[in-house]
Design an enzyme around this catalytic site. Structure first.
Site, PDB file in Angstrom:
ATOM      1  N   ARG A  46     -34.685 -14.386  46.993  1.00  0.00           N
ATOM      2  CA  ARG A  46     -34.868 -12.918  46.837  1.00  0.00           C
ATOM      3  C   ARG A  46     -34.776 -12.148  48.154  1.00  0.00           C
ATOM      4  O   ARG A  46     -35.277 -11.041  48.269  1.00  0.00           O
ATOM      5  CB  ARG A  46     -36.180 -12.588  46.129  1.00  0.00           C
ATOM      6  CG  ARG A  46     -36.267 -13.222  44.754  1.00  0.00           C
ATOM      7  CD  ARG A  46     -37.290 -12.564  43.868  1.00  0.00           C
ATOM      8  NE  ARG A  46     -37.320 -13.253  42.605  1.00  0.00           N
ATOM      9  CZ  ARG A  46     -38.087 -14.313  42.337  1.00  0.00           C
ATOM     10  NH1 ARG A  46     -38.920 -14.767  43.255  1.00  0.00           N
ATOM     11  NH2 ARG A  46     -38.047 -14.878  41.166  1.00  0.00           N
TER      12      ARG A  46
ATOM     13  N   GLU B 298      -9.127   2.091  58.065  1.00  0.00           N
ATOM     14  CA  GLU B 298     -10.505   2.589  57.892  1.00  0.00           C
ATOM     15  C   GLU B 298     -10.873   3.577  59.016  1.00  0.00           C
ATOM     16  O   GLU B 298     -11.647   4.506  58.803  1.00  0.00           O
ATOM     17  CB  GLU B 298     -11.505   1.430  57.832  1.00  0.00           C
ATOM     18  CG  GLU B 298     -11.246   0.393  56.741  1.00  0.00           C
ATOM     19  CD  GLU B 298     -11.673   0.815  55.321  1.00  0.00           C
ATOM     20  OE1 GLU B 298     -11.982   2.006  55.092  1.00  0.00           O
ATOM     21  OE2 GLU B 298     -11.688  -0.074  54.441  1.00  0.00           O
TER      22      GLU B 298
HETATM   23  P1  NAD Z   1     -11.012 -10.732  56.540  1.00  0.00           P
HETATM   24  O1  NAD Z   1     -12.444 -10.964  56.579  1.00  0.00           O
HETATM   25  O2  NAD Z   1     -10.212 -11.460  55.519  1.00  0.00           O
HETATM   26  O3  NAD Z   1     -10.419 -11.027  57.979  1.00  0.00           O
HETATM   27  C1  NAD Z   1      -9.035 -10.866  58.189  1.00  0.00           C
HETATM   28  C2  NAD Z   1      -8.394 -12.133  58.783  1.00  0.00           C
HETATM   29  O4  NAD Z   1      -8.667 -12.164  60.175  1.00  0.00           O
HETATM   30  C3  NAD Z   1      -8.918 -13.440  58.221  1.00  0.00           C
HETATM   31  O5  NAD Z   1      -7.858 -14.366  58.133  1.00  0.00           O
HETATM   32  C4  NAD Z   1      -9.915 -13.884  59.264  1.00  0.00           C
HETATM   33  O6  NAD Z   1     -10.150 -15.267  59.258  1.00  0.00           O
HETATM   34  C5  NAD Z   1      -9.235 -13.433  60.513  1.00  0.00           C
HETATM   35  N1  NAD Z   1     -10.100 -13.163  61.653  1.00  0.00           N
HETATM   36  C6  NAD Z   1     -11.325 -12.608  61.662  1.00  0.00           C
HETATM   37  N2  NAD Z   1     -11.723 -12.374  62.918  1.00  0.00           N
HETATM   38  C7  NAD Z   1     -10.741 -12.819  63.725  1.00  0.00           C
HETATM   39  C8  NAD Z   1     -10.573 -12.841  65.112  1.00  0.00           C
HETATM   40  N3  NAD Z   1     -11.463 -12.304  65.959  1.00  0.00           N
HETATM   41  N4  NAD Z   1      -9.448 -13.402  65.629  1.00  0.00           N
HETATM   42  C9  NAD Z   1      -8.510 -13.909  64.785  1.00  0.00           C
HETATM   43  N5  NAD Z   1      -8.590 -13.878  63.449  1.00  0.00           N
HETATM   44  C10 NAD Z   1      -9.707 -13.334  62.929  1.00  0.00           C
HETATM   45  O7  NAD Z   1     -10.657  -9.175  56.325  1.00  0.00           O
HETATM   46  P2  NAD Z   1     -11.307  -7.836  56.878  1.00  0.00           P
HETATM   47  O8  NAD Z   1     -10.205  -6.871  56.965  1.00  0.00           O
HETATM   48  O9  NAD Z   1     -12.144  -8.081  58.058  1.00  0.00           O
HETATM   49  O10 NAD Z   1     -12.292  -7.413  55.699  1.00  0.00           O
HETATM   50  C11 NAD Z   1     -11.801  -7.098  54.430  1.00  0.00           C
HETATM   51  C12 NAD Z   1     -12.916  -7.289  53.434  1.00  0.00           C
HETATM   52  O11 NAD Z   1     -13.981  -6.392  53.748  1.00  0.00           O
HETATM   53  C13 NAD Z   1     -12.519  -7.002  52.009  1.00  0.00           C
HETATM   54  O12 NAD Z   1     -13.026  -8.000  51.175  1.00  0.00           O
HETATM   55  C14 NAD Z   1     -13.172  -5.687  51.705  1.00  0.00           C
HETATM   56  O13 NAD Z   1     -13.497  -5.530  50.349  1.00  0.00           O
HETATM   57  C15 NAD Z   1     -14.401  -5.758  52.558  1.00  0.00           C
HETATM   58  N6  NAD Z   1     -14.977  -4.463  52.916  1.00  0.00           N
HETATM   59  C16 NAD Z   1     -16.302  -4.285  52.750  1.00  0.00           C
HETATM   60  C17 NAD Z   1     -16.894  -3.101  53.121  1.00  0.00           C
HETATM   61  C18 NAD Z   1     -18.373  -2.942  53.005  1.00  0.00           C
HETATM   62  O14 NAD Z   1     -18.853  -1.826  53.187  1.00  0.00           O
HETATM   63  N7  NAD Z   1     -19.109  -3.997  52.770  1.00  0.00           N
HETATM   64  C19 NAD Z   1     -16.108  -2.076  53.660  1.00  0.00           C
HETATM   65  C20 NAD Z   1     -14.749  -2.292  53.833  1.00  0.00           C
HETATM   66  C21 NAD Z   1     -14.180  -3.495  53.456  1.00  0.00           C
END
Ligand code: NAD
Ligand code: GLY
Length: 364
Positions: free
Chosen positions: A122, A186
């Protein structure tokens, strides 16, 4: 020699927390440790990020018992099945209610680790260490956590705030160009919804941002986090203005679900979705064609898509958009633009107008 850092705050009363932003923060010993109250932690990362940064984070926690779980990499693994492997790790290591889950990675890892923290026994402590531009400017801040369902993006989750967000901008050095652009979607969003002057600044600095110029990126991350922190502090559970943060997301989530998770990156889908929202705002007579073009131009300069995917039909969009979290009592509320820098949430449109706006965004 200590590196400088910016500390912002998400003001939520006794759940307020800091956002640390700066370079080489994962080399500084005094940042993470004060946010780990108990004597144990579980680091959740993935197979791409762990080889790059896991040892650095472990080195900061020498005085604690540290366990790790490495998830498969990708949006298609953001589901209940993979989430369950985090619970397996927590239980098999007998981690108790005073443990801290540390999310080390992009938004996928952050959302899943956050949801695990919200629900394990929780609720256990959570720290976000975002390593993509998208997660540093958006997903690590504000407490939205969760996983996808085959029928809808982010449909299962919880609001659960971290104790701290540590955005080490040096980690962006290893991020590839496509992921950088996805994060810029974003960043552009904050300009479109709230800050016309920031939108203009992004236009002027887009080449520097794409080149990962450190000071320029730092400024973009600070303004983005500041904007998000203010909105979350005013409306944590999205009963009002927080919905503005979803500009382009209803179209974008339909693209991600319709194309299959991971085909289009989240930021790419949101980029195209914001262009679709701009076209619809113009067709309703709310903004000028020149402002639509301004939005599209910036998205193109950021190397983001501006049209809907060729493979998706209008009917598919309408069907998928009807499962959005902004559907209330059967009515889909959309985030649209009244101006650059002024977004509104509205249900003041017809299905015909929505269908026409989707058609106008489909490649000829
Ligand atoms: P992701 O987490 O898939 O990361 C993108 C890619 O970059 C992945 O292959 C990851 O392994 C790689 N990566 C991460 N850090 C790295 C680094 N420093 N160097 C090299 N590679 C790296 O994608 P994202 O764009 O970070 O996040 C997208 C996700 O976030 C979606 O699922 C979306 O729905 C979610 N999201 C959530 C919120 C929220 O408020 N919670 C807001 C926006 C997006
Ligand atoms: N990314 C949208 C929100 O956090 O509300």
């Amino acid at each position: 020699m200590p590196e400088s850092k910016t500390i912002l705050s998400v003001e939520l009363g006794d759940r307020s927390y800091p956002i640390y932003i700066g370079s080489n923060l994962l080399d500084q010993e005094d940042i993470l440790l004060p946010h780990i109250p108990g004597n144990s932690a579980l680091i959740v990362s993935n197979e791409t990020v762990a080889p790059l940064y896991l040892n650095k984070v472990k080195a900061l926690l020498k005085s604690k018992r540290v366990e790790t779980i490495i998830l498969p990499d990708g949006e298609k693994f953001k589901n209940l099945e993979v989430l369950n492997t985090i619970f397996d790790a927590l239980l098999s290591h007998r981690l108790d209610r005073n443990t801290t889950i540390i999310a080390l990675g992009g938004g996928v890892v952050g959302d899943m680790a956050g949801f695990a923290a919200a629900s394990y026994q929780r609720g256990v402590h959570l720290v976000q260490i975002p390593t993509t531009l998208l997660s540093q400017v958006d997903s690590s801040v504000g407490g939205k956590t969760g996983v996808n369902h085959a029928l809808g993006k982010n449909m299962i989750g919880a609001f659960y705030q971290p104790r701290a967000v540590i955005a080490d901008t040096s980690t962006l050095n290893t991020l590839d160009d496509r992921e950088l652009s996805a994060g810029l979607a974003e960043v552009i969003k904050y300009g479109l919804i709230r800050h016309a002057d920031f939108f203009e600044w992004i236009k002027i600095n887009i080449d520097q941002l794409l080149a990962k110029h450190p000071e320029t990126l730092l400024h973009a991350i600070k303004i983005s986090c500041q904007t998000k922190a203010e909105i979350v502090a005013a409306d944590e559970k999205e009963s009002g203005q927080r919905a503005l943060l979803n500009l382009g997301h209803t179209f974008g989530h339909a693209i991600e679900t319709g194309m299959g998770y991971g085909e289009w990156l989240h930021g790419e889908a949101v980029g195209a979705g914001m262009c679709m929202a701009a076209r619809m705002s113009s067709s309703l007579g709310w903004i000028q064609e020149a402002q639509v073009q301004d939005t599209i131009n910036l998205m193109q300069q950021a190397k983001l898509p501006t049209m809907a995917p060729e493979a998706m039909t209008t009917e598919q969009f309408l069907e998928l958009m009807s499962v959005d979290k902004k559907v209330l009592d059967g009515v889909l509320r959309l985030v649209l633009l009244k101006d650059i820098g002024q977004a509104v949430v509205t249900d003041n449109y017809t299905q015909k107008q929505l269908a026409e706006a989707i058609k106008a965004s489909q490649p000829a």
